[in-house]
Design an enzyme around this catalytic site. Structure first.
Site, PDB file in Angstrom:
ATOM      1  CB  ILE A  93      -1.111  -0.500   1.495  1.00  0.00           C
ATOM      2  CG1 ILE A  93      -1.787  -1.382   1.512  1.00  0.00           C
ATOM      3  CG2 ILE A  93      -1.983   1.759   1.519  1.00  0.00           C
ATOM      4  CD1 ILE A  93      -2.914  -1.415   2.429  1.00  0.00           C
TER       5      ILE A  93
ATOM      6  CG  ASP B 183       9.640  -0.547   5.523  1.00  0.00           C
ATOM      7  OD1 ASP B 183       9.656  -1.428   5.453  1.00  0.00           O
ATOM      8  OD2 ASP B 183       8.239  -0.683   4.456  1.00  0.00           O
TER       9      ASP B 183
ATOM     10  CB  CYS C 191      -5.210   4.588   5.894  1.00  0.00           C
ATOM     11  SG  CYS C 191      -6.438   5.955   5.331  1.00  0.00           S
TER      12      CYS C 191
ATOM     13  CD  GLU D 225     -11.677   0.327  13.751  1.00  0.00           C
ATOM     14  OE1 GLU D 225     -11.909  -0.676  13.398  1.00  0.00           O
ATOM     15  OE2 GLU D 225     -10.489   1.148  13.152  1.00  0.00           O
TER      16      GLU D 225
ATOM     17  CG  HIS E  81     -11.712   0.288   9.161  1.00  0.00           C
ATOM     18  ND1 HIS E  81     -10.749  -0.629  10.452  1.00  0.00           N
ATOM     19  CD2 HIS E  81     -10.906   0.032   8.013  1.00  0.00           C
ATOM     20  CE1 HIS E  81     -10.299  -1.262  10.101  1.00  0.00           C
ATOM     21  NE2 HIS E  81      -9.590  -1.078   8.433  1.00  0.00           N
ATOM     22  CG  LEU E  82     -15.604   4.435   5.563  1.00  0.00           C
ATOM     23  CD1 LEU E  82     -16.217   5.689   4.569  1.00  0.00           C
ATOM     24  CD2 LEU E  82     -16.568   3.427   5.474  1.00  0.00           C
ATOM     25  N   GLY E  83     -11.722   2.097   5.099  1.00  0.00           N
ATOM     26  CA  GLY E  83     -10.028   2.041   3.714  1.00  0.00           C
ATOM     27  C   GLY E  83     -10.303   1.019   2.446  1.00  0.00           C
ATOM     28  CB  ALA E  84     -10.899  -2.617   2.774  1.00  0.00           C
TER      29      ALA E  84
END
Length: 530
Positions: free
Chosen positions: A155, A174, A233, A264, A282-285
């Site tokens: 992502i 990272d 996100c 949540e 939690h709309l990421g997907a």
């Protein structure tokens, strides 16, 4: 042979149900069952697979009742709702779908960044209320700003690509990002402290682990550039929400956009109510494309595993492709049985296990074979161990597991596996191969050539190579009512050490073993079972 059965306990696209059916798998679609943990625990023992989203919690209690369960498939990325140690201990493969919703989640992060930069939700609410507060909502441009990525995996890489298109400068923290990959993505790899001090926007794209929990702690937030805007996100718990609220109240952080939260569903949260915070549930997907993609992907992955043994995107086991699975299967059996043979001969503490691969097998996916070897070697001591838990169990007990690979220039076989157990008293080793009939065979014990198929009940005898042994041994077994199925004998030199490996039709009791060990040529006798 009965068909595998899969339970879908969360809302999943009907297309997933059709895939299971098309692959010959019985499927039980109960999309609300995941909310009833007691009912799920009561019926889970009837299924080989469990397909879930985020509502179902796969707890140790659920797993204790899951006597048939082989695989849990999570339609999505995060597996926070699965007790991985408990699943691993029971040999349950846990899969996710890391690519099915990557684009959707990355796009949501970019959308949240725009909403934050231009205060779009607040301006929308004000305008629809008839206020027309044009001067109140002074935004900031995205162009030429520095975007800091915490996490640059699937992502994060998509976010970087989109940010480059917006003419942002992208820096990334990272530990697993290589220099070549950073150049390919046109991002600058930096340490976390440098990212905090340079970034105008920070977006998080890392899983929640013990190392990443509160990666944006109060101390980390204090190091950020004044006026920074923070987007999350990824997973709740990556940011200290209380500390972030304090930084928002002080004005050090100019704004925050969150799609995920520590608790949540989030009915209450420290971030709620702040004028510079944008929140989504939690709309990421949550796009039609992503929901369809992850449903199809998890159904295909679970079907492949239950039908052919192929393992893809597993969290707790190495991947095995559909092409590899049938070729690996006989070598998995060989590695497990060789390890079991040596483990049954070992009574002292095991300090290390070395697996040598020679020839064609060395080019295969040996991680699965090594897991099988460790499983076989440790099962005499730890009956509950399995191929999934074996590497972790060995690591926890300080047992060093080593792989060596060689070509077959020095071997008489196309493929050869030798396992050595380094025990406290002495090392023990044996080697084997798989012939064209697909059956694993022992071809070497203690450096002595033998040729024996594995059988459920066998006798291992180490003896001196002297006349009369075979006759005495055969007569003893006959007098004891033990029938010989196959007989393999090898020696290191005439009159030297010899090994007898015999398949028998029924287990040999302690009285028989005592009589064998009493023969004058015998140095050791053990019963081994497979």
């Amino acid at each position: 042979m009965s068909k595998p059965r899969v339970l879908i306990s969360d809302a999943l696209s009907p297309a997933a149900v059709e895939i299971f059916k098309q692959r010959g798998i019985e499927v039980d679609f109960q999309p609300d069952l995941g909310k009833d943990k007691d009912k799920l625990a009561a019926i889970i023992g009837d299924y080989d697979g469990l397909a879930i989203r985020s509502a179902t919690k796969v707890t140790p209690k659920i797993l204790e009742n899951a006597s048939r369960l082989k695989v849990v498939g999570r339609a999505g990325i995060g597996v926070d709702n699965v007790d991985l140690p408990a699943a691993t201990a029971r040999g349950v493969i846990v899969m996710n779908t890391p690519f099915g919703n990557s684009i959707t989640t990355a796009e949501h992060a970019i959308a949240m960044m725009f909403a934050l930069a231009r205060q779009i939700p607040q301006a929308d609410a004000s305008t629809q209320a008839g206020k027309w507060e044009k001067n109140r909502f002074m935004g900031t441009e995205i162009t030429a700003k520095t975007l800091g990525l915490i996490g640059c995996g699937n992502i994060g890489a998509i976010v970087a690509n989109r940010a480059n298109g917006l003419h942002m400068h992208v820096v990334a923290y990272d530990p697993f990002l290589s220099a070549d990959r950073a150049r390919e993505l046109n991002v600058e790899k930096v340490e976390l402290d440098e990212l905090l001090t340079r970034a105008d926007f920070i977006t998080l794209h890392t899983p929640l682990t013990d190392k990443t929990r509160n990666i944006l702690s109060g101390d980390a937030i204090a190091k950020t550039k004044p006026g920074v805007r923070i987007i999350n996100c990824a997973r709740g718990g990556l940011v200290d929400e209380v500390a972030l609220r304090a930084a928002l109240d002080s004005g050090h952080v100019a704004g925050a956009a969150f799609d995920v939260f520590v608790e949540e569903p989030a009915k209450e949260n420290p971030l709620f109510g702040h004028p510079n915070v944008v929140c989504t549930p939690h709309l990421g997907a949550a796009t039609a494309e992503a929901q369809e993609n992850v449903a199809l992907q998890v159904a295909e992955q679970m079907s492949n595993y239950l039908i052919s043994g192929a393992i893809e995107n597993a969290i707790n086991f190495p991947s095995i492709t559909a092409d590899e699975a049938p070729r690996l299967r006989p070598f998995v059996a060989l590695a497990e049985k060789l390890g079991s043979f040596l483990g049954q001969l070992t009574e002292a503490e095991i300090r290390g296990i070395r697996i040598e691969y020679e020839g064609d097998v060395a080019a295969m996916n040996t991680k699965a074979l090594t897991s099988a070897a460790v499983t076989g070697a440790l099962r005499p001591f730890l009956p509950e161990i399995n191929m999934v838990s074996a590497p972790l169990v060995a690591r926890e007990r300080g047992i060093m597991v080593e792989e060596l690979k060689r070509d077959n220039e020095q071997s008489d076989y196309d493929s050869f596996i030798r396992i050595t157990i380094d025990a406290k008293d002495m090392p023990r080793h044996a080697g084997g191969t798989v012939f064209h009939d697909g059956k694993p065979r022992v071809v070497e014990i203690r450096g002595i050539d033998v040729d024996a198929e594995f059988a459920p009940h066998m006798l291992y005898v180490r003896n001196a190579d002297q006349p009369g042994f075979i006759g005495s041994f055969g007569s003893l077994l006959g007098d004891s009512g033990v029938n010989i199925a196959t007989f393999s004998l090898g020696r290191d030199a005439p009159g030297g050490d010899a090994i007898c490996f015999v398949a028998i039709d029924q287990p040999a009791g302690k009285d028989v073993l005592d009589k064998i060990e009493a023969l004058p040529q015998v140095k050791r006798a053990r019963a081994v079972n497979f």
